[in-house]
Design an enzyme around this catalytic site. Sequence first.
Site, mmCIF file in Angstrom:
data_model
loop_
_atom_site.group_PDB
_atom_site.id
_atom_site.type_symbol
_atom_site.label_atom_id
_atom_site.label_comp_id
_atom_site.label_asym_id
_atom_site.label_seq_id
_atom_site.Cartn_x
_atom_site.Cartn_y
_atom_site.Cartn_z
ATOM 1 N N ILE A 55 -67.673 -28.549 -14.735
ATOM 2 C CA ILE A 55 -67.023 -27.346 -15.271
ATOM 3 C C ILE A 55 -67.661 -26.138 -14.583
ATOM 4 O O ILE A 55 -68.867 -25.914 -14.709
ATOM 5 C CB ILE A 55 -67.208 -27.261 -16.795
ATOM 6 C CG1 ILE A 55 -66.587 -28.477 -17.479
ATOM 7 C CG2 ILE A 55 -66.611 -25.951 -17.322
ATOM 8 C CD1 ILE A 55 -65.088 -28.624 -17.262
ATOM 9 N N HIS A 136 -65.289 -21.908 -33.111
ATOM 10 C CA HIS A 136 -64.740 -20.745 -33.802
ATOM 11 C C HIS A 136 -64.739 -19.563 -32.839
ATOM 12 O O HIS A 136 -65.678 -19.364 -32.064
ATOM 13 C CB HIS A 136 -65.498 -20.440 -35.097
ATOM 14 C CG HIS A 136 -66.848 -19.798 -34.959
ATOM 15 N ND1 HIS A 136 -67.033 -18.437 -34.843
ATOM 16 C CD2 HIS A 136 -68.093 -20.339 -34.926
ATOM 17 C CE1 HIS A 136 -68.319 -18.149 -34.764
ATOM 18 N NE2 HIS A 136 -68.986 -19.290 -34.800
ATOM 19 N N ASP A 148 -72.350 -16.320 -30.152
ATOM 20 C CA ASP A 148 -71.814 -16.815 -31.429
ATOM 21 C C ASP A 148 -70.457 -16.194 -31.714
ATOM 22 O O ASP A 148 -70.373 -15.156 -32.378
ATOM 23 C CB ASP A 148 -72.796 -16.511 -32.569
ATOM 24 C CG ASP A 148 -72.289 -17.032 -33.906
ATOM 25 O OD1 ASP A 148 -72.715 -16.501 -34.954
ATOM 26 O OD2 ASP A 148 -71.442 -17.945 -33.900
ATOM 27 N N GLU A 182 -64.565 -18.332 -39.270
ATOM 28 C CA GLU A 182 -65.694 -19.251 -39.519
ATOM 29 C C GLU A 182 -66.816 -18.492 -40.188
ATOM 30 O O GLU A 182 -67.493 -18.969 -41.085
ATOM 31 C CB GLU A 182 -66.180 -19.866 -38.206
ATOM 32 C CG GLU A 182 -67.297 -20.912 -38.368
ATOM 33 C CD GLU A 182 -68.697 -20.337 -38.368
ATOM 34 O OE1 GLU A 182 -68.869 -19.133 -38.070
ATOM 35 O OE2 GLU A 182 -69.638 -21.080 -38.702
ATOM 36 N N GLU A 183 -67.014 -17.251 -39.757
ATOM 37 C CA GLU A 183 -68.143 -16.474 -40.284
ATOM 38 C C GLU A 183 -67.962 -16.121 -41.764
ATOM 39 O O GLU A 183 -68.913 -15.712 -42.416
ATOM 40 C CB GLU A 183 -68.318 -15.187 -39.455
ATOM 41 C CG GLU A 183 -68.618 -15.432 -37.987
ATOM 42 C CD GLU A 183 -70.005 -16.012 -37.722
ATOM 43 O OE1 GLU A 183 -70.368 -16.151 -36.553
ATOM 44 O OE2 GLU A 183 -70.729 -16.329 -38.691
ATOM 45 N N ASP A 211 -70.682 -24.546 -31.323
ATOM 46 C CA ASP A 211 -70.938 -23.253 -31.947
ATOM 47 C C ASP A 211 -72.333 -22.819 -31.514
ATOM 48 O O ASP A 211 -73.325 -23.410 -31.915
ATOM 49 C CB ASP A 211 -70.862 -23.374 -33.473
ATOM 50 C CG ASP A 211 -71.013 -22.023 -34.175
ATOM 51 O OD1 ASP A 211 -70.874 -21.988 -35.402
ATOM 52 O OD2 ASP A 211 -71.284 -21.011 -33.480
ATOM 53 N N ASP A 317 -70.480 -28.840 -19.279
ATOM 54 C CA ASP A 317 -70.348 -30.110 -18.552
ATOM 55 C C ASP A 317 -70.472 -31.295 -19.496
ATOM 56 O O ASP A 317 -69.778 -32.305 -19.355
ATOM 57 C CB ASP A 317 -71.409 -30.215 -17.452
ATOM 58 C CG ASP A 317 -71.174 -29.223 -16.319
ATOM 59 O OD1 ASP A 317 -72.149 -28.864 -15.637
ATOM 60 O OD2 ASP A 317 -70.018 -28.782 -16.146
HETATM 61 N N1 DTR Z 1 -73.448 -20.898 -38.830
HETATM 62 C C1 DTR Z 1 -73.153 -20.662 -37.423
HETATM 63 C C2 DTR Z 1 -74.385 -20.683 -36.568
HETATM 64 C C3 DTR Z 1 -75.273 -21.807 -36.877
HETATM 65 C C4 DTR Z 1 -76.453 -21.738 -37.523
HETATM 66 N N2 DTR Z 1 -77.009 -22.998 -37.572
HETATM 67 C C5 DTR Z 1 -76.184 -23.846 -36.965
HETATM 68 C C6 DTR Z 1 -76.279 -25.208 -36.726
HETATM 69 C C7 DTR Z 1 -75.227 -25.866 -36.080
HETATM 70 C C8 DTR Z 1 -74.097 -25.146 -35.669
HETATM 71 C C9 DTR Z 1 -74.009 -23.751 -35.893
HETATM 72 C C10 DTR Z 1 -75.049 -23.138 -36.538
HETATM 73 C C11 DTR Z 1 -72.536 -19.308 -37.249
HETATM 74 O O1 DTR Z 1 -73.177 -18.328 -37.619
HETATM 75 O O2 DTR Z 1 -71.413 -19.260 -36.722
HETATM 76 ZN ZN ZN Z 2 -72.237 -16.803 -36.732
HETATM 77 ZN ZN ZN Z 3 -71.000 -19.557 -34.933
HETATM 78 CA CA CA Z 4 -70.971 -27.076 -14.633
#
Ligand code: DTR
Ligand code: ZN
Ligand code: ZN
Ligand code: CA
Length: 475
Positions: A55, A136, A148, A182-183, A211, A317
């Site tokens: 990728i 997300h 994020d 998602e948040e 994520d 990848d």
């Molecule tokens: N809750 C997700 C970020 C996050 C925090 N701990 C983990 C573990 C595994 C995946 C994601 C996350 C967010 O703030 O979108």
């Molecule tokens: Zn987040």
């Molecule tokens: Zn996130």
């Molecule tokens: Ca690559």
Amino acid sequence: MTHPSSDLPRNISRPLAAALVAAAGLLTASPVSSATPERAGSVAAGAEILAAPDIPIGNVKAHLAQLQSIATANGGNRAHGRTGYKASIDYVKGKLDAAGFTTTLQQFTSSGSTGYNLIADWPGGDPNQVLMAGAHLDSVSSGAGINDNGSGSAAVLETALAVSRAQLQPTKHLRFAWWGAEELGLVGSKYYVNSLSATDRARVSGYINLDMVGSPNPGYFVYDDDPAIEKVFKDWYTGIGVPTEIETEGDGRSDHASFKNVGIPVGGLFTGASRTKTAAQAAKWGGTSGQAFDRCYHSSCDTNTNINDVALDHNSDALAHAIWTLGTAEPLPPGESYESAADVAIPDNAAAVTSALAVSGRTGNAPAALRVGVDIKHTWRGDLVVDLLAPDGTAYRLKNSSSSDSEDNVITTYTVDASSETANGTWRLRVQDVASQDTGYIDRRDDLADPAAREALLDGLGVVAVEIGLVPPRH
Ligand code: DTR
Ligand code: ZN
Ligand code: ZN
Ligand code: CA
């Protein structure tokens, strides 16, 4: 709810028409359906696993630049209900439409605002075996949300575009998704899963979640959920000489939870958020110990300068490898049984554990004489309570505890009237040790499969940890 099982004969001859599933396995006494049930990691003998393309990290970064521009032009964020989110959706959708995907914009309402999920189906593949990958796309309102979760969104997008460039013809049907809100609490992915019928849920063989996969002070974490998906990622990272750790903070904290909660096998990758990298982790991964994996988590500094390109490249990848490996695996030859080969430790006098089997591609309900092959190694089997859990959670008691039964091991086959349960879905064997001292583990019924050959085949292909191999019954 617990159904008393029918009489539990100790030794059951196995009619030819029946097959047996071991360890945490199921037996279907019904005739074999024409469909070929398989699961995320099942591979037929000699199947050629196509190698995924690299990728291009430049392409992934270009998507992040676009998402950054969108945030900059829309009040500095891409949050649910804001213009920056819809602009992000429109960008991703435009790329996928141009690449030949069938896209669907799914609307929902959350906190008084309209939210959007984007679903992109790659035409072809077995509609009863849908392999999904998602991320997300929304940010928090305080920033652009580039790590994020622009990082996961861009990696999933570029992997989908690589599928199009390759004109991949996978055995499974590939579906990619970008979630809204998602948040706010996994709102978009929960809405999507809840909108699926039970039949359509059973068709999803696995969901892979990305994520935060480009954290500036990265760790390399692999979700420890579905063993087959986990193994594909861990083997890939082993292949490039990068050690991984099990993702331990993620349960319930991202969109894979929406799928896991309805029994769909899940996996994923993560490079860390606000937790601090330890000295031991810095020694194996580089970066800065004593500093958060992402100091800009949920902050205004989560911009497109808040990315570690090497980590983002590796995870992009790795995702492509998983899609190619799991998506093009040939179905196992039709058979009548399913088998789970992963050992599951049973903690002494503690909470119950389960061993799972994803059954799919079948029609109708399970049989009235469902045979459940059980192999539990234990030094005082009277400690053990054993249940079969149907996909909808209904419990069938196979074995009660007994203070007087000091014999070792539970290696037998139970018969259960499971005719009220749909055959498709994730079945589980639940075992609890309810008395102190003596411990054990759920083992594999080696007498039901040629373990060496199958392990060699499946391990050789680096695919299977939990084998739901359709093992033709031993005669
Ligand atoms: N809750 C997700 C970020 C996050 C925090 N701990 C983990 C573990 C595994 C995946 C994601 C996350 C967010 O703030 O979108
Ligand atoms: Zn987040
Ligand atoms: Zn996130
Ligand atoms: Ca690559």
